[in-house]
Enzyme design. Structure first.
Site, PDB file in Angstrom:
ATOM      1  N   LYS A  30      42.178  42.831  35.981  1.00 12.94           N
ATOM      2  CA  LYS A  30      41.207  42.216  36.857  1.00 12.94           C
ATOM      3  C   LYS A  30      39.858  41.989  36.294  1.00 12.94           C
ATOM      4  CE  LYS A  30      44.706  42.370  39.973  1.00 12.94           C
ATOM      5  NZ  LYS A  30      45.147  41.344  41.152  1.00 12.94           N
ATOM      6  N   LYS A  55      37.596  35.991  36.015  1.00 19.48           N
ATOM      7  CA  LYS A  55      38.783  36.469  35.185  1.00 19.48           C
ATOM      8  C   LYS A  55      39.312  35.377  34.375  1.00 19.48           C
ATOM      9  CE  LYS A  55      40.713  38.570  39.193  1.00 19.48           C
ATOM     10  NZ  LYS A  55      41.421  38.489  40.456  1.00 19.48           N
ATOM     11  N   GLU A  65      48.544  32.548  40.155  1.00 21.05           N
ATOM     12  CA  GLU A  65      49.047  31.536  41.175  1.00 21.05           C
ATOM     13  C   GLU A  65      47.542  31.106  42.119  1.00 21.05           C
ATOM     14  OE1 GLU A  65      52.280  33.297  43.137  1.00 21.05           O
ATOM     15  OE2 GLU A  65      53.619  32.011  41.961  1.00 21.05           O
TER      16      GLU A  65
HETATM   17  C1  LIG Z   1      53.207  34.669  39.227  1.00 14.94           C
HETATM   18  C2  LIG Z   1      52.216  35.676  39.639  1.00 14.94           C
HETATM   19  C3  LIG Z   1      50.980  35.214  40.124  1.00 14.94           C
HETATM   20  C4  LIG Z   1      49.791  36.238  40.565  1.00 14.94           C
HETATM   21  N1  LIG Z   1      48.693  35.512  40.985  1.00 14.94           N
HETATM   22  C5  LIG Z   1      47.688  36.490  40.982  1.00 14.94           C
HETATM   23  C6  LIG Z   1      46.299  36.069  41.132  1.00 14.94           C
HETATM   24  O1  LIG Z   1      46.375  34.716  41.436  1.00 14.94           O
HETATM   25  N2  LIG Z   1      45.429  36.996  41.085  1.00 14.94           N
HETATM   26  C7  LIG Z   1      45.388  38.140  40.815  1.00 14.94           C
HETATM   27  O2  LIG Z   1      44.438  38.937  40.763  1.00 14.94           O
HETATM   28  N3  LIG Z   1      46.572  38.718  40.557  1.00 14.94           N
HETATM   29  C8  LIG Z   1      47.632  37.803  40.421  1.00 14.94           C
HETATM   30  N4  LIG Z   1      48.951  38.362  40.220  1.00 14.94           N
HETATM   31  C9  LIG Z   1      49.238  39.792  39.807  1.00 14.94           C
HETATM   32  C10 LIG Z   1      50.116  40.413  40.936  1.00 14.94           C
HETATM   33  O3  LIG Z   1      49.417  40.752  42.106  1.00 14.94           O
HETATM   34  C11 LIG Z   1      50.734  41.767  40.039  1.00 14.94           C
HETATM   35  O4  LIG Z   1      51.354  41.263  39.027  1.00 14.94           O
HETATM   36  C12 LIG Z   1      51.515  42.577  40.801  1.00 14.94           C
HETATM   37  O5  LIG Z   1      50.704  43.265  42.026  1.00 14.94           O
HETATM   38  C13 LIG Z   1      52.117  44.099  40.058  1.00 14.94           C
HETATM   39  O6  LIG Z   1      51.093  44.413  39.267  1.00 14.94           O
HETATM   40  P1  LIG Z   1      50.908  44.678  37.902  1.00 14.94           P
HETATM   41  O7  LIG Z   1      50.890  43.175  37.309  1.00 14.94           O
HETATM   42  O8  LIG Z   1      49.861  45.338  37.548  1.00 14.94           O
HETATM   43  O9  LIG Z   1      52.242  45.565  37.372  1.00 14.94           O
HETATM   44  C14 LIG Z   1      50.017  37.403  40.121  1.00 14.94           C
HETATM   45  C15 LIG Z   1      51.291  37.789  39.424  1.00 14.94           C
HETATM   46  C16 LIG Z   1      52.267  36.942  39.319  1.00 14.94           C
HETATM   47  C17 LIG Z   1      53.556  37.417  38.441  1.00 14.94           C
END
Ligand SMILES: Cc1cc2nc3c(=O)[nH]c(=O)nc-3n(C[C@H](O)[C@H](O)[C@H](O)COP(=O)(O)O)c2cc1C
Length: 217
Positions: free
Chosen positions: A14, A74, A165
């Site tokens: 983040k 980010k 996303e």
């Molecule tokens: C397709 C996708 C889109 C996501 N979009 C965002 C986003 O726009 N901003 C963000 O801070 N995290 C985003 N995330 C992070 C997810 O919240 C995160 O992958 C999930 O909570 C699992 O945590 P981890 O990746 O730390 O294991 C996204 C994850 C994925 C896979």
């Protein structure tokens, strides 16, 4: 390191350290992953805008204004930012282009093999064009598979990443003239190294229990 360790070590970063950059050699490896990712009938319905300069990242950050502001820092502080784009249409000309590229790579020992692949690919593509009517969605699935490949690969290299996303895709389509080129932005991945103050780096990994998600037969 085993695969579980890699999957546990990766997390959604983040806050990136703006001073740390991914080496050219590792960027090359990441680009190989993007290029070599599998896709249904080898359709490769993607394009990638890769921003590493401050000016390039500022352009991607045009997709993080207004409601999407929470993702701006980010994008700006990452070392590299990849805009994942999916094709908006799968034309017969493109199918011919794929076939020609496979021929050039030496995939067809005989002309009949080429015709077999042409027919098989057209069958699958037509299912999505006409029966399921989900050609665009089908292509986006291929691009998401590619994104998953990149995320695991980056973690294996010790590179931090964040898939996003939460992006104004229309703004990116406009900024990069994507629709005119037959593409649309569907997600962005920031890559680099975590900042010391990233709160998310030390939070526990939270997933549903194995017993809930696996059926062993
Ligand atoms: C397709 C996708 C889109 C996501 N979009 C965002 C986003 O726009 N901003 C963000 O801070 N995290 C985003 N995330 C992070 C997810 O919240 C995160 O992958 C999930 O909570 C699992 O945590 P981890 O990746 O730390 O294991 C996204 C994850 C994925 C896979």
């Amino acid at each position: 390191m085993n695969l579980t360790d890699i999957a546990l070590s990766r997390y959604s970063t983040k806050a990136f350290d703006p001073a740390r950059k991914i080496s050219a050699e590792q960027v090359e490896q990441l680009q190989s992953l993007l290029r070599l990712s599998p896709s249904s009938v080898n359709s490769q319905p993607w394009h990638f805008v890769i921003a590493s300069s401050e000016a390039g990242k500022a352009r991607v950050a045009k997709g993080t204004q207004g409601f999407f502001q929470f993702n701006e820092a980010k994008v700006l502080n990452a070392s590299h930012v990849v805009v994942f784009c999916a094709k908006t249409e799968i034309s017969d000309e493109y199918l011919q282009h794929l076939l020609d590229s496979e021929e050039q790579a030496g995939r067809f020992a005989e002309p009949s093999h080429k015709e077999m692949v042409r027919g098989a690919r057209a069958t699958f593509v037509n299912i999505h064009r006409h029966d399921l009517k989900d050609a665009q969605h089908w292509m986006e699935k291929q691009v998401y598979l590619n994104m998953g490949t990149l995320l695991l690969g980056a973690a294996a290299l010790g590179i931090d990443a964040l898939p996003m996303e939460g992006i104004d895709m229309k703004a990116l389509d406009t900024e990069f003239g994507l629709r005119e080129q037959g593409f649309t932005a569907i997600a962005v991945v920031a890559l680099g190294y975590r900042a010391e103050q990233d709160f998310n780096a030390t939070l526990a990994k939270a997933r549903l229990p194995a017993a809930e998600i696996f059926t062993q037969i």
